[in-house]
Enzyme design. Structure first.
Site, PDB file in Angstrom:
ATOM      1  N   LYS A 142      22.141 -36.755  13.192  1.00 52.77           N
ATOM      2  CA  LYS A 142      21.744 -38.155  12.604  1.00 52.77           C
ATOM      3  C   LYS A 142      22.258 -37.936  11.003  1.00 52.77           C
ATOM      4  O   LYS A 142      22.404 -36.320  10.208  1.00 52.77           O
ATOM      5  CB  LYS A 142      20.846 -38.073  12.760  1.00 52.77           C
ATOM      6  CG  LYS A 142      19.341 -37.198  11.476  1.00 52.77           C
ATOM      7  CD  LYS A 142      18.395 -37.788  11.564  1.00 52.77           C
ATOM      8  CE  LYS A 142      16.831 -37.364  10.778  1.00 52.77           C
ATOM      9  NZ  LYS A 142      17.608 -36.861   9.457  1.00 52.77           N
ATOM     10  N   HIS A 169      16.422 -34.083  16.620  1.00 49.98           N
ATOM     11  CA  HIS A 169      15.397 -32.419  17.042  1.00 49.98           C
ATOM     12  C   HIS A 169      13.945 -33.258  17.710  1.00 49.98           C
ATOM     13  O   HIS A 169      13.820 -31.795  18.606  1.00 49.98           O
ATOM     14  CB  HIS A 169      15.414 -31.705  16.395  1.00 49.98           C
ATOM     15  CG  HIS A 169      14.259 -31.749  14.922  1.00 49.98           C
ATOM     16  ND1 HIS A 169      14.944 -32.434  14.079  1.00 49.98           N
ATOM     17  CD2 HIS A 169      12.935 -31.423  15.264  1.00 49.98           C
ATOM     18  CE1 HIS A 169      14.139 -32.615  13.475  1.00 49.98           C
ATOM     19  NE2 HIS A 169      13.134 -32.267  14.000  1.00 49.98           N
ATOM     20  N   LYS A 189      11.355 -31.460  21.226  1.00 47.80           N
ATOM     21  CA  LYS A 189      10.153 -31.250  21.599  1.00 47.80           C
ATOM     22  C   LYS A 189       9.308 -31.418  22.377  1.00 47.80           C
ATOM     23  O   LYS A 189       9.291 -32.337  22.769  1.00 47.80           O
ATOM     24  CB  LYS A 189       9.233 -31.500  19.920  1.00 47.80           C
ATOM     25  CG  LYS A 189       9.565 -31.570  18.805  1.00 47.80           C
ATOM     26  CD  LYS A 189       8.529 -32.145  17.134  1.00 47.80           C
ATOM     27  CE  LYS A 189       9.356 -31.687  16.044  1.00 47.80           C
ATOM     28  NZ  LYS A 189       9.713 -31.019  15.433  1.00 47.80           N
ATOM     29  N   GLU A 231       4.011 -34.399   6.685  1.00 43.51           N
ATOM     30  CA  GLU A 231       4.671 -33.313   6.039  1.00 43.51           C
ATOM     31  C   GLU A 231       4.144 -33.486   4.956  1.00 43.51           C
ATOM     32  O   GLU A 231       3.975 -33.856   4.176  1.00 43.51           O
ATOM     33  CB  GLU A 231       6.481 -34.098   6.016  1.00 43.51           C
ATOM     34  CG  GLU A 231       6.831 -33.719   7.187  1.00 43.51           C
ATOM     35  CD  GLU A 231       8.326 -34.330   6.636  1.00 43.51           C
ATOM     36  OE1 GLU A 231       9.002 -32.724   7.270  1.00 43.51           O
ATOM     37  OE2 GLU A 231       8.859 -35.050   6.805  1.00 43.51           O
ATOM     38  N   ASP A 270      15.861 -41.413   6.857  1.00 38.74           N
ATOM     39  CA  ASP A 270      15.120 -40.603   7.637  1.00 38.74           C
ATOM     40  C   ASP A 270      14.385 -40.098   8.864  1.00 38.74           C
ATOM     41  O   ASP A 270      15.070 -39.609   9.603  1.00 38.74           O
ATOM     42  CB  ASP A 270      15.071 -39.965   5.785  1.00 38.74           C
ATOM     43  CG  ASP A 270      14.934 -37.983   5.917  1.00 38.74           C
ATOM     44  OD1 ASP A 270      15.842 -37.986   6.807  1.00 38.74           O
ATOM     45  OD2 ASP A 270      13.655 -37.315   6.494  1.00 38.74           O
ATOM     46  N   HIS A 321      13.265 -40.346  14.424  1.00 38.14           N
ATOM     47  CA  HIS A 321      12.164 -39.909  14.790  1.00 38.14           C
ATOM     48  C   HIS A 321      11.235 -40.244  15.561  1.00 38.14           C
ATOM     49  O   HIS A 321      10.627 -40.364  16.742  1.00 38.14           O
ATOM     50  CB  HIS A 321      11.620 -38.690  14.147  1.00 38.14           C
ATOM     51  CG  HIS A 321      12.710 -37.982  13.679  1.00 38.14           C
ATOM     52  ND1 HIS A 321      13.414 -37.205  14.170  1.00 38.14           N
ATOM     53  CD2 HIS A 321      12.713 -36.819  12.435  1.00 38.14           C
ATOM     54  CE1 HIS A 321      14.583 -36.228  13.578  1.00 38.14           C
ATOM     55  NE2 HIS A 321      14.194 -36.140  12.410  1.00 38.14           N
ATOM     56  N   LYS A 356       6.061 -37.611   2.839  1.00 37.24           N
ATOM     57  CA  LYS A 356       6.566 -36.248   2.479  1.00 37.24           C
ATOM     58  C   LYS A 356       5.016 -35.644   1.460  1.00 37.24           C
ATOM     59  O   LYS A 356       4.676 -37.092   1.207  1.00 37.24           O
ATOM     60  CB  LYS A 356       7.640 -35.777   1.730  1.00 37.24           C
ATOM     61  CG  LYS A 356       8.447 -35.875   2.853  1.00 37.24           C
ATOM     62  CD  LYS A 356       9.901 -34.847   2.808  1.00 37.24           C
ATOM     63  CE  LYS A 356      11.254 -35.416   3.870  1.00 37.24           C
ATOM     64  NZ  LYS A 356      11.555 -34.179   4.714  1.00 37.24           N
TER      65      LYS A 356
HETATM   66  C1  BG6 Z   1      14.263 -34.152   9.857  1.00 37.30           C
HETATM   67  C2  BG6 Z   1      14.341 -35.258   8.514  1.00 37.30           C
HETATM   68  O1  BG6 Z   1      15.227 -35.140  11.008  1.00 37.30           O
HETATM   69  O2  BG6 Z   1      13.370 -33.998  10.405  1.00 37.30           O
HETATM   70  C3  BG6 Z   1      13.541 -33.907   7.259  1.00 37.30           C
HETATM   71  O3  BG6 Z   1      15.764 -35.381   7.518  1.00 37.30           O
HETATM   72  C4  BG6 Z   1      12.297 -33.919   8.475  1.00 37.30           C
HETATM   73  O4  BG6 Z   1      12.830 -34.901   5.998  1.00 37.30           O
HETATM   74  C5  BG6 Z   1      12.000 -33.302   9.539  1.00 37.30           C
HETATM   75  O5  BG6 Z   1      11.404 -33.142   7.401  1.00 37.30           O
HETATM   76  C6  BG6 Z   1      11.383 -32.952   9.986  1.00 37.30           C
HETATM   77  O6  BG6 Z   1      11.165 -32.186  11.526  1.00 37.30           O
HETATM   78  P1  BG6 Z   1      10.498 -31.720  11.905  1.00 37.30           P
HETATM   79  O7  BG6 Z   1      10.523 -31.026  12.953  1.00 37.30           O
HETATM   80  O8  BG6 Z   1       9.643 -30.533  11.055  1.00 37.30           O
HETATM   81  O9  BG6 Z   1       9.026 -32.498  11.883  1.00 37.30           O
END
Ligand code: BG6
Length: 502
Positions: free
Chosen positions: A156, A186, A190, A224, A243, A248, A348
């Site tokens: 992405k 990604h 998980k 986060e 983002d 996600h 964030k």
């Molecule tokens: C990414 C985003 O796709 O996912 C990031 O670009 C974010 O900004 C991250 O921090 C979060 O991934 P995870 O696996 O740490 O939850």
């Protein structure tokens, strides 16, 4: 249990072969696969980058990256074997000559490692290079499937709004069949996200109550602690909504809400996910003002340490209007979910890292407990915790021992690690393995990307037309701006809270 077979023989070509993603995720993931015996015997990696370096220098650089980022020990035979399979090609991705050299190198590696013409081409490059790289790959014939397969992995962002996503998909279609495209999210790598499918569809007890009759609302939180780190340049263009949400959060939403697929075949699963997103009515401009909240962190404190505000981060404009927090209230207009709100939030620099899906059920009738000291019966809650401490918890009321009828809330908890231990994983292992075995179940299809953007583009349009006037509006280390709480409070609900970290 069947042991999975090693992946198909292939050459993995990584564009961006010295970049962050390669060092932090892809190579450590390959090492984990190697340790589990899941990499094919006939296998090689070709990293493409602008750095002018030999295979040996590249191997040394990647060995260091593995030492830094891989979980298993790196002094093993499996690690040495992986490093030996690494090769490097220097070149400028804007030059057609690079692709000719690539074709020649690929032919040599294919012959040396007997990979049968199979190549997995991973675009770990900035999105501005996606289309031109694909076009050039197409031009030199590297995407044509003659002897073996040719697959392309794209990271992405898949566009930045609806029109650009449609244009990107059209450009992809010019050079590739949809079955050759692997759009990575990604989150789908998980374990707990994958388990959500199993949890819902392999257990008969949940499905009957998984609907508007029993569910009051659903909350999806991806919080986060981290700020934007060194990604200011990318993040200024993206912001929290682009983002995190179309990818996600929408993956989590669609897996939570989808109908049972007719099989676990890639298209059957994607069909159901797409149907859910198609049933989410895009917000009308006036609804955006009530149902979508944005925020940006200012200076604050996390874990007792002072942290900078977003506008003070490297590569961020001093008066940046970029949101680092988003909360949305969405609906799903279908028979299962009509009238059940889905609240989504991500941000964030929140007080803790937590990703979870909380399904709150309707309350039991109060009648039975009238006249007792039970004042407020809390609703049953099912929480699927994606990270950290992966697991599932169910909250219900229980009688507090004693002569009086008093109710307490208790939790029944299943922790992944208690049952299955913890496997070292970056989240990319399954995804890379699936690319090499041709299983597209966990990847995003073009129509899913487009429908996701069609839901969010009205929000982006309103936000662009009305720049925020009160940014920064939440201190780092808090749960976002007050409007996010108001979004819930208006409906008589509130976001899930966590005890402060010990
Ligand atoms: C990414 C985003 O796709 O996912 C990031 O670009 C974010 O900004 C991250 O921090 C979060 O991934 P995870 O696996 O740490 O939850």
């Amino acid at each position: 249990m069947d042991t999975p077979r090693p992946a198909d023989p292939c050459v993995l070509v990584i564009f961006g072969g010295t970049g962050d993603l390669t060092r932090r995720k892809l190579l450590p993931a390959l090492l984990n696969l190697a340790e589990e015996g899941l990499l094919p015997e006939r296998f090689a990696v070709l990293g493409v980058s602008s750095h002018d370096q030999s295979d040996e220098a590249y191997r040394e650089e990647m060995r260091r990256a593995l030492r830094e980022h891989a979980t298993p020990p790196t002094d093993t035979a499996a690690c040495e074997d992986l490093v030996r399979r690494l090769h490097h090609l220097s070149g400028d991705l804007q030059e057609t000559a690079t692709y000719r050299e690539l074709a020649a190198r690929l032919a040599v590696l294919d012959a040396a490692h007997e990979t049968g013409g199979n190549a997995l081409l991973y675009l770990a490059v900035p999105p501005s290079l996606f289309v031109s790289t694909l076009k050039r790959l197409g031009k030199v014939g590297l995407l044509a499937e003659r002897d073996g397969w040719r697959r392309v992995v794209i990271e992405k962002p898949f566009g930045r709004d609806y029109p650009s996503a449609v244009a990107l998909n059209a450009a992809i279609r010019e050079v590739l069949a949809e079955t050759q495209v692997y759009r990575i999210d990604h989150y789908l790598g998980k374990e707990t996200v994958q388990n959500l499918l199993v949890f819902r569809f392999a257990n008969g007890i949940f499905e009957p109550i998984w609907n508007r009759r029993y569910v009051d609302h659903v909350q999806i939180t991806v919080a986060e602690e981290l700020g934007v780190e060194r990604r200011g340049r990318y993040y200024e263009e993206a912001g929290a909504l682009r983002d995190m949400v179309p990818n996600h959060l929408f993956q989590l939403l669609s897996i939570t809400a989808m109908e049972p697929p007719i099989s676990f075949e890639a298209d059957a699963v994607s069909d159901e996910k797409v149907k859910i997103l198609k049933a989410v009515p895009p917000l009308a401009p006036e609804a955006v003002l009530h149902c979508a909240v944005r925020g940006q962190y200012g200076p604050g404190e996390i874990d007792g340490k002072p942290v900078a505000g977003y506008r003070q981060e490297p590569d961020v404009a001093p008066g940046s209007p970029t949101p680092t927090f988003v909360a949305l209230k969405l609906g799903i207009d279908n028979w299962r979910w009509a009238g059940v709100p889905f609240y989504l939030r991500t941000g964030k620099r929140l007080p803790r890292r937590v990703t979870e899906i909380a399904i709150e059920f309707k309350r039991a009738p109060f009648e039975l407990f009238r006249g007792t000291s039970v004042e407020r019966l809390r609703a049953n809650l099912l929480v699927v915790r994606i990270q950290p401490d992966e697991g599932i918890a169910l909250r219900f009321g229980a009688k507090v021992p004693g002569p009086e009828v008093r109710l307490g809330n208790v939790e029944m908890e299943f922790c992944y690690s208690d049952y299955f231990g913890t496997e070292p994983a970056t989240g990319y292992e399954t995804l890379l393995y699936d690319c090499m075995t041709g299983d597209r179940t966990l990847f995003q299809r073009a129509d899913m990307v487009e429908v996701a953007w069609s839901i969010l583009t009205p929000v982006l349009d309103v936000w662009e037309a009305l720049p925020p006037r009160d940014f920064p509006d939440y201190p780092a280390g808090s749960w976002g701006p007050p409007e996010a709480d108001e979004l819930m409070a208006r409906d008589g609900r509130h976001w899930r809270m966590w005890e402060p970290k010990a």
